[in-house]
Design a protein around this motif. Structure first.
Motif, PDB file in Angstrom:
ATOM      1  N   PRO A   1     -22.635  11.253 129.450  1.00  0.00           N
ATOM      2  CA  PRO A   1     -22.600  10.977 128.004  1.00  0.00           C
ATOM      3  C   PRO A   1     -22.954  12.175 127.134  1.00  0.00           C
ATOM      4  O   PRO A   1     -22.338  12.379 126.091  1.00  0.00           O
ATOM      5  N   LYS A   2     -23.924  12.979 127.551  1.00  0.00           N
ATOM      6  CA  LYS A   2     -24.328  14.091 126.692  1.00  0.00           C
ATOM      7  C   LYS A   2     -23.299  15.218 126.668  1.00  0.00           C
ATOM      8  O   LYS A   2     -23.351  16.082 125.798  1.00  0.00           O
ATOM      9  N   ALA A   3     -22.371  15.191 127.613  1.00  0.00           N
ATOM     10  CA  ALA A   3     -21.338  16.229 127.657  1.00  0.00           C
ATOM     11  C   ALA A   3     -19.984  15.717 127.183  1.00  0.00           C
ATOM     12  O   ALA A   3     -19.041  16.499 127.058  1.00  0.00           O
ATOM     13  N   LEU A   4     -19.868  14.420 126.899  1.00  0.00           N
ATOM     14  CA  LEU A   4     -18.559  13.806 126.676  1.00  0.00           C
ATOM     15  C   LEU A   4     -17.806  14.439 125.508  1.00  0.00           C
ATOM     16  O   LEU A   4     -16.627  14.768 125.628  1.00  0.00           O
ATOM     17  N   GLN A   5     -18.456  14.599 124.372  1.00  0.00           N
ATOM     18  CA  GLN A   5     -17.748  15.120 123.207  1.00  0.00           C
ATOM     19  C   GLN A   5     -17.209  16.525 123.470  1.00  0.00           C
ATOM     20  O   GLN A   5     -16.057  16.838 123.142  1.00  0.00           O
ATOM     21  N   LYS A   6     -18.003  17.372 124.099  1.00  0.00           N
ATOM     22  CA  LYS A   6     -17.540  18.727 124.424  1.00  0.00           C
ATOM     23  C   LYS A   6     -16.392  18.691 125.426  1.00  0.00           C
ATOM     24  O   LYS A   6     -15.448  19.475 125.331  1.00  0.00           O
ATOM     25  N   LEU A   7     -16.482  17.775 126.393  1.00  0.00           N
ATOM     26  CA  LEU A   7     -15.406  17.663 127.377  1.00  0.00           C
ATOM     27  C   LEU A   7     -14.099  17.270 126.705  1.00  0.00           C
ATOM     28  O   LEU A   7     -13.031  17.818 127.013  1.00  0.00           O
ATOM     29  N   GLY A   8     -14.183  16.306 125.780  1.00  0.00           N
ATOM     30  CA  GLY A   8     -12.983  15.855 125.085  1.00  0.00           C
ATOM     31  C   GLY A   8     -12.349  16.958 124.260  1.00  0.00           C
ATOM     32  O   GLY A   8     -11.128  17.156 124.278  1.00  0.00           O
ATOM     33  N   LEU A   9     -13.164  17.682 123.523  1.00  0.00           N
ATOM     34  CA  LEU A   9     -12.640  18.777 122.697  1.00  0.00           C
ATOM     35  C   LEU A   9     -12.058  19.889 123.556  1.00  0.00           C
ATOM     36  O   LEU A   9     -11.003  20.453 123.235  1.00  0.00           O
ATOM     37  N   ALA A  10     -12.746  20.227 124.653  1.00  0.00           N
ATOM     38  CA  ALA A  10     -12.274  21.306 125.528  1.00  0.00           C
ATOM     39  C   ALA A  10     -10.975  20.923 126.224  1.00  0.00           C
ATOM     40  O   ALA A  10     -10.078  21.759 126.397  1.00  0.00           O
ATOM     41  N   PHE A  11     -10.848  19.659 126.648  1.00  0.00           N
ATOM     42  CA  PHE A  11      -9.632  19.197 127.306  1.00  0.00           C
ATOM     43  C   PHE A  11      -8.446  19.312 126.351  1.00  0.00           C
ATOM     44  O   PHE A  11      -7.383  19.857 126.702  1.00  0.00           O
TER      45      PHE A  11
ATOM     46  N   LEU B   1     -29.035  10.748 118.948  1.00  0.00           N
ATOM     47  CA  LEU B   1     -28.892   9.446 119.597  1.00  0.00           C
ATOM     48  C   LEU B   1     -27.549   8.819 119.246  1.00  0.00           C
ATOM     49  O   LEU B   1     -26.910   8.171 120.084  1.00  0.00           O
ATOM     50  N   LEU B   2     -27.113   9.011 118.018  1.00  0.00           N
ATOM     51  CA  LEU B   2     -25.811   8.479 117.609  1.00  0.00           C
ATOM     52  C   LEU B   2     -24.691   9.086 118.449  1.00  0.00           C
ATOM     53  O   LEU B   2     -23.774   8.382 118.891  1.00  0.00           O
ATOM     54  N   ASP B   3     -24.780  10.386 118.697  1.00  0.00           N
ATOM     55  CA  ASP B   3     -23.785  11.031 119.564  1.00  0.00           C
ATOM     56  C   ASP B   3     -23.842  10.450 120.979  1.00  0.00           C
ATOM     57  O   ASP B   3     -22.801  10.217 121.613  1.00  0.00           O
ATOM     58  N   GLU B   4     -25.054  10.216 121.454  1.00  0.00           N
ATOM     59  CA  GLU B   4     -25.202   9.749 122.833  1.00  0.00           C
ATOM     60  C   GLU B   4     -24.665   8.327 123.003  1.00  0.00           C
ATOM     61  O   GLU B   4     -23.955   8.037 123.976  1.00  0.00           O
ATOM     62  N   VAL B   5     -25.004   7.420 122.090  1.00  0.00           N
ATOM     63  CA  VAL B   5     -24.521   6.045 122.250  1.00  0.00           C
ATOM     64  C   VAL B   5     -23.010   5.975 122.041  1.00  0.00           C
ATOM     65  O   VAL B   5     -22.329   5.129 122.639  1.00  0.00           O
ATOM     66  N   THR B   6     -22.464   6.865 121.230  1.00  0.00           N
ATOM     67  CA  THR B   6     -21.005   6.916 121.064  1.00  0.00           C
ATOM     68  C   THR B   6     -20.339   7.234 122.397  1.00  0.00           C
ATOM     69  O   THR B   6     -19.238   6.754 122.686  1.00  0.00           O
ATOM     70  N   ALA B   7     -21.021   8.035 123.202  1.00  0.00           N
ATOM     71  CA  ALA B   7     -20.488   8.419 124.510  1.00  0.00           C
ATOM     72  C   ALA B   7     -20.749   7.366 125.575  1.00  0.00           C
ATOM     73  O   ALA B   7     -20.268   7.501 126.697  1.00  0.00           O
TER      74      ALA B   7
ATOM     75  N   HIS C   1     -41.094  -3.878 113.401  1.00  0.00           N
ATOM     76  CA  HIS C   1     -41.019  -4.439 114.758  1.00  0.00           C
ATOM     77  C   HIS C   1     -39.583  -4.802 115.134  1.00  0.00           C
ATOM     78  O   HIS C   1     -39.360  -5.548 116.081  1.00  0.00           O
ATOM     79  N   ARG C   2     -38.619  -4.250 114.410  1.00  0.00           N
ATOM     80  CA  ARG C   2     -37.219  -4.545 114.686  1.00  0.00           C
ATOM     81  C   ARG C   2     -36.479  -3.274 115.100  1.00  0.00           C
ATOM     82  O   ARG C   2     -36.858  -2.166 114.745  1.00  0.00           O
ATOM     83  N   PHE C   3     -35.385  -3.480 115.829  1.00  0.00           N
ATOM     84  CA  PHE C   3     -34.568  -2.355 116.275  1.00  0.00           C
ATOM     85  C   PHE C   3     -33.123  -2.812 116.405  1.00  0.00           C
ATOM     86  O   PHE C   3     -32.837  -4.020 116.510  1.00  0.00           O
ATOM     87  N   LEU C   4     -32.196  -1.859 116.398  1.00  0.00           N
ATOM     88  CA  LEU C   4     -30.772  -2.156 116.511  1.00  0.00           C
ATOM     89  C   LEU C   4     -30.251  -1.685 117.865  1.00  0.00           C
ATOM     90  O   LEU C   4     -30.602  -0.613 118.348  1.00  0.00           O
ATOM     91  N   ILE C   5     -29.424  -2.532 118.463  1.00  0.00           N
ATOM     92  CA  ILE C   5     -28.843  -2.285 119.785  1.00  0.00           C
ATOM     93  C   ILE C   5     -27.352  -1.996 119.597  1.00  0.00           C
ATOM     94  O   ILE C   5     -26.648  -2.779 118.941  1.00  0.00           O
ATOM     95  N   VAL C   6     -26.867  -0.899 120.153  1.00  0.00           N
ATOM     96  CA  VAL C   6     -25.428  -0.627 120.158  1.00  0.00           C
ATOM     97  C   VAL C   6     -24.903  -1.076 121.513  1.00  0.00           C
ATOM     98  O   VAL C   6     -25.143  -0.444 122.534  1.00  0.00           O
TER      99      VAL C   6
END
Length: 713
Positions: free
Chosen positions: A20-30, A262-268, A315-320
């Motif tokens: 996940p942490k490499a996904l965006q770079k992999l997509g752009l490089a491909f 974190l937004l980048d990571e959950v997107t991946a 005491h609340r949180f959002l789940i993607v």
């Protein structure tokens, strides 16, 4: 039949879950690898637009105007000297015939070749048109290139379905799609032949998808396959949903850098994002919020919610989630069950750590190795304490508070909370110190010690923080450099560049807070500070010239930083003198002002000339003998110096660098006349030495603020 009518092209590689942490770079490089290679084959129409796609299980690219056959391309091939390539009767020699055959030009005759001279001899050239690449040829090369040049963090080796062939890739690949218009291109990658099918969402799409054309790919995947293929579009959907949910609850997800990461990571991590709301027991809010925030973001990939304005954790949180369901109760309850033990662990660690005062943890640092050449953390703490006391003495700070902060700075390394969450070093120490009743300035120093820079001018309540900040960076720079761990172009594992810039920043903020005054050049000198620090290590531990080398390193970092906003020659002129760090900006401002004056160019050139003369001279007298000045021009220069020098030196001592340079600018006419009318290197040794002494006096006062010669064009 492929032709030169452009059509859209789609390439997709379907895989197992990608990092996940490499996904965006992999997509752009491909996507860029495919585009770059096809462009090199002249297979892209003018203004061809490229769209990259990346999901947890696929890398893809869409190019909207690709040719099936590239146009013919002109070529020029330098062959060999004519006297070697042609026989006496003008026919192709055996040597040239062999070379032409090797280059696929065996059909050419002597009449087809061009003669051109390179200035020394005639050469033979082959010129003509060669057929363009087919899309099949170009795309196969593009796939090979793009896959071979992906920024893969770690390659894995796996067997293909035949049970014999092995390939290497970031994750096992399962399908390849290559569509040009409605046609499949006959290419392969990682042992997979190209087709037109793909898979949708792992759970919400049970059947393979047959893609009609490249232009329908993204919409078919979203509508039929429940996959949002575009990384950027998926990220935007998640961000909008998070903000909408938070706003409906009169809350916010925050705007710190960790939120964006974190937004980048959950997107991946998801292909079809849905946002749900979870919560935990309010009793957990008694634990320091940093602990709860970190465990939710780091371990669970949740977005904690904060009260707007105050920024207090709720005491609340959002789940993607990667699942869209009519009733998400099971998803929400499952996530709440998972996060509760995490929060309970944080609560247990905090309460257990509180049982032992922070100061009582310090002796245990004797068993923690800082570096095998530099001793334990406890020995390091002792050095930082002494450096902090030295800095405090220079700045008029409370040495007791500064030493106390240094003593406690690393004590939280032995706590349960920091063992579980190393990112909370310093933060937890501050909480425990506050609970132990330590002075608020000490608590603040512990909390901010790991910051990259000081964000505001130093005030009375942040002076202890600034002292600890500086002391730790001095100890790191001198110690690590001194044992030979110098940063290289690619590696800086101990953060030496960051430490140097942090130290520079501290000097700047001390100046802004008036703890270091521009008119005081003696307070907290960098050279003295580094030398004091180096003296704290056992003899033989550090290289002999460590303090000098570290000082040069710090000034080099400052030079690179300042060159982003100021003329490089001005920066070089100021830093050539390695002045007190807190005076650098004022000196640069003065030099910039001086450089705009009409006298600047002439004086800078003269200063450079004087410098060259003095370098070649031996034993220049320190005093000028006025009785030895016979020429009117040299007498006039001495008179001007006698009038201007005291004023310029006083202005310099007062920190009025602009005024000091402006005063010396008045000497321009006298300096010009001197060099026009006076022979400096006179035959009489006494006269020559006296004239050099006069120039040396001018050189010294002119170069108080900066090395003016470096402004010469």
């Amino acid at each position: 039949m492929m032709d030169q009518t452009p059509q859209p092209l789609l390439i997709e590689l379907l895989t197992e879950e990608l990092p996940p942490k490499a996904l965006q770079k992999l997509g752009l490089a491909f996507a860029e690898g495919i585009r770059k290679t096809l462009a090199a084959h002249h297979l892209l129409a003018t203004d061809c637009a490229v769209r990259d796609f990346a999901t947890p299980r696929r890398l893809a690219v869409h190019l909207d105007a690709v040719l099936g056959l590239a146009p013919e391309q002109a070529y020029t091939e330098k062959l060999m000297p004519a006297k070697i390539g042609l026989t006496e009767d003008g026919q192709i020699s055996p040597a040239l015939s062999k070379k032409l055959t090797a280059k696929g030009l065996g059909h050419l005759t002597a009449d087809d070749l061009v003669h051109e001279s390179d200035g020394k001899q005639d050469y033979l050239y082959a010129r003509g048109l060669t057929s363009g690449s087919t899309l099949t040829q170009g795309l196969q090369e593009a796939l090979d290139y793009a896959i071979g040049h992906l920024p893969i963090p770690k390659v894995m080796k796996y067997q293909l379905a035949d049970g014999r062939t092995s390939v290497k890739f970031v994750r096992p690949a399962h399908q390849l799609m290559a569509l040009w218009g409605s046609d499949i291109i006959d290419v392969q990658a990682l042992g997979l032949p190209a087709g037109r099918t793909t898979l949708g969402h792992r759970f919400m799409c049970a059947h393979p998808l047959v893609i009609t054309s490249p232009d329908t790919y993204a919409q078919q995947l979203q509508d039929e396959g429940k996959v949002v293929a575009s990384f950027s579009a998926r990220r935007q959907l998640i961000e909008q949903a998070l903000h909408a949910q938070a706003a409906a609850l009169d809350a916010t997800i925050g705007d710190d850098p960790e939120v964006h990461a974190l937004l980048d990571e959950v997107t991946a991590l998801v292909e079809f994002p849905c946002v749900y709301l979870g919560e935990f027991e309010q009793a957990f809010l008694r634990v320091p919020p940093e602990c709860l925030i970190l465990t939710m973001r780091l371990n669970q990939k949740y977005f904690p919610l904060f009260e707007p304005g105050m920024g207090r954790l709720t005491h609340r949180f959002l789940i993607v989630s990667n699942m869209q369901v009519d009733d998400p109760v099971n998803i929400i309850e499952g996530n709440q069950r998972v996060v509760r033990p995490r929060l309970a662990d944080a609560q247990f660690f905090f309460e257990t750590d509180r049982k032992l005062p922070l100061a009582e943890r310090v002796p245990a640092l004797a068993t923690s190795i800082y570096h095998n050449k530099l001793g334990t953390q406890l020995e390091r703490v002792a050095r930082v304490q002494k450096i902090a006391a030295y800095i405090a003495g220079q700045l008029g700070a409370d040495a007791g508070k500064c030493e106390r902060a240094a003593l406690l700075a690393k004590a939280d390394l032995g706590t349960n909370m920091v063992a579980e969450f190393p990112e909370l070093q310093g933060v937890m120490g501050a909480y425990y110190a506050a609970a132990d009743g330590e002075h608020p300035d000490v608590v603040q120093a512990l909390k901010t010690q790991y910051r990259i820079r000081l964000d505001a001018p130093v005030q009375a309540d942040t002076l202890t923080s600034a002292v600890l900040f500086m002391a730790e960076r001095c100890e790191t720079l001198v110690g690590i450099w001194g044992i030979g761990l110098v940063p290289t172009g690619e590696r800086d594992p101990y953060g030496m560049r960051r430490a140097a810039l942090g130290l520079i920043n501290a000097y700047e903020q001390l100046r802004e807070g008036a703890y270091l005054k521009v008119s005081n050049s003696l307070s907290l000198g960098l050279n003295e500070l580094l030398a004091f620090t180096a003296g704290l290590y056992a003899p033989g531990t550090l290289a002999a010239d460590t303090a000098t080398q570290v000082q040069a390193f710090i000034f080099e970092r400052y030079r690179n930083q300042l060159a982003n906003d100021h003329d490089r020659s001005v920066v070089d002129a100021v830093l050539a003198l390695e002045p007190p760090l807190h005076q650098v900006h004022e000196r640069i401002r003065a030099c910039e002002h001086f450089a705009k004056q009409p006298e600047a160019a002439s004086l800078a050139a003269a200063n450079k000339r004087i410098g060259n003369l003095l370098k070649k001279a031996d034993d220049v007298p320190t005093q000028v003998d006025l009785a030895q000045l016979h020429e009117p021009a040299e007498q006039a220069l001495a008179d001007v110096m006698g009038r201007l020098e005291p004023q310029a030196r006083q202005q310099f001592a007062n920190g009025d660098f602009v005024g000091s340079l402006a005063t010396m600018a008045q000497a321009r006419d006298a300096v010009d006349a001197f060099f026009n009318d006076v022979m400096v290197m006179a035959e009489d040794p006494a006269v020559r030495a006296n004239r050099l002494a006069l120039l040396n006096s001018l050189h010294q006062v002119m170069n108080q603020v900066a090395d003016i010669s470096r402004l010469a064009q």
